[in-house]
Design an enzyme around this catalytic site. Structure first.
Site, mmCIF file in Angstrom:
data_model
loop_
_atom_site.group_PDB
_atom_site.id
_atom_site.type_symbol
_atom_site.label_atom_id
_atom_site.label_comp_id
_atom_site.label_asym_id
_atom_site.label_seq_id
_atom_site.Cartn_x
_atom_site.Cartn_y
_atom_site.Cartn_z
ATOM 1 N N LYS A 51 0.838 -1.206 0.000
ATOM 2 C CA LYS A 51 0.000 0.000 0.000
ATOM 3 C C LYS A 51 0.873 1.257 0.000
ATOM 4 C CE LYS A 51 -3.659 -2.674 2.109
ATOM 5 N NZ LYS A 51 -4.319 -3.176 3.310
ATOM 6 N N GLN A 95 -4.077 -1.591 9.674
ATOM 7 C CA GLN A 95 -4.036 -2.936 9.093
ATOM 8 C C GLN A 95 -4.602 -3.964 10.072
ATOM 9 O OE1 GLN A 95 -3.021 -3.604 5.841
ATOM 10 N NE2 GLN A 95 -3.822 -5.644 6.238
ATOM 11 N N ASP A 118 -10.904 2.541 4.129
ATOM 12 C CA ASP A 118 -11.151 1.099 4.011
ATOM 13 C C ASP A 118 -12.655 0.808 3.891
ATOM 14 O OD1 ASP A 118 -9.102 -0.714 3.810
ATOM 15 O OD2 ASP A 118 -8.639 -0.716 5.959
#
Ligand code: NAP
Length: 284
Positions: A51, A95, A118
């Site tokens: 990412k 994460q 997200d």
């Protein structure tokens, strides 16, 4: 047809880079994604690295924070609040999974929904259900982009999603329904015979279970479109999906490889969501 997510993500990144450069020139600031990695899970470290590399490739600022596995929930909450208050940060990605002493849900709920790139915050999911402006979770958004860009029309098709997780299966089912497919969800309580019958009737099959080769090629309808979200590492180090690829590819009209299918699309849509967050921040 191989649904090549790697090639599509590369193509999409050309226009993303142009749009990002135009945004930066106009507003004098680049979109900024904060990535938070807690602990030393090797898979999570690989995902976060990918990412951050995508940020660098596309002209984004990447603010990276690593915390030890012993981090308490309160310490991580304090960091999330700090990032929420930092006007220079447009998107926040914590994460998952987090170490056992930290609740994923508590951390996600604490995030500013305007920075929830997200798309996991309850407000984002609610807005998705109601088809309002929102951050669509990156993996199912990537799945839909892959389907659409491959010229596959969902309207009127029978779509089956195997898995109902809030981050993948459930939003994928919603998006397929919003694209006018007739959707059935298979989950762990679906009886074995029903599961095979439902999967065998799918024109479009999306599998997100997290078990290697869970769906056998022989179950799949001739000509079906097969999207394999699963990423599983075998003992010999190979990465495989949730679908038995070789036998499924003989019957499917289109299929995603693993790796190189859904994975790159997820990162591509994370970048798109972060640019959207930056745009919303300058012109709410
Ligand atoms: P998850 O949260 O563990 O959810 C798994 C789902 O599979 C659950 O809904 C579960 O049903 C269902 N399931 C488990 N056993 C089943 C069975 N025997 N029959 C039918 N359904 C069953 O996993 P996830 O986060 O959705 O991820 C799924 C896979 O996708 C994993 O391999 C993950 O690594 C991968 N993934 C890939 C990407 C990417 O970018 N390519 C992104 C995210 C995830 P219940 O709800 O009934 O328990």
């Amino acid at each position: 047809m191989i649904l090549d997510g790697k090639a599509l993500a590369k193509r999409l990144s050309v226009s993303l880079r142009e749009e990002t450069a135009a945004f930066t020139a106009k507003h004098g600031l680049a979109p900024c994604l904060a990535t938070v990695l807690v602990g030393d899970d090797p898979a999570s470290a690989v995902y976060v690295k990918a990412k951050r590399k995508a940020c660098a490739r596309n002209g984004f600022i990447s603010k990276h924070i690593e915390l030890p596995a012993s981090t308490t929930q309160d310490e991580l909450l304090a960091l999330v609040h700090e990032l929420n208050d930092d006007a220079a940060v447009h998107g926040i990605l914590v994460q998952l999974p987090l170490p056992d002493q930290i609740s994923d849900r508590v951390i996600i709920d604490a995030m500013d929904p305007a920075k929830d790139v997200d798309g996991f915050h309850p407000e984002s999911i609610g807005a998705l259900v109601l088809k309002r402006h929102c951050f669509v979770p990156c993996t199912p958004k990537g799945v839909m982009k892959l389907i659409e860009e491959s010229g596959i029309d969902c309207s009127g098709k029978q779509a089956v999603v195997v898995g109902r997780s809030p981050n993948v299966g459930l939003p994928a089912a919603l998006l397929l329904m919003q694209a006018n497919a007739t959707v059935t969800i298979v989950h762990s309580r679906t009886p074995e015979d029903v599961k095979k019958a439902v999967i065998g009737a799918a024109d479009i099959l999306v599998v997100a279970v997290g078990r290697p080769h869970f769906v056998k090629g022989a179950w799949i309808k001739e000509g079906a479109v097969v999207i394999d979200v699963g990423i599983n590492r075998l003992d010999d180090g190979r990465l495989v999906g949730d679908v038995e690829y070789d036998t499924a590819a003989e019957r499917a009209s289109a299929i995603t490889p693993v790796p190189g299918g859904v994975g790159p699309m997820t990162i591509s849509q994370l970048m798109a969501n972060t640019l959207q967050a930056a745009r919303d921040a300058v012109a709410p």
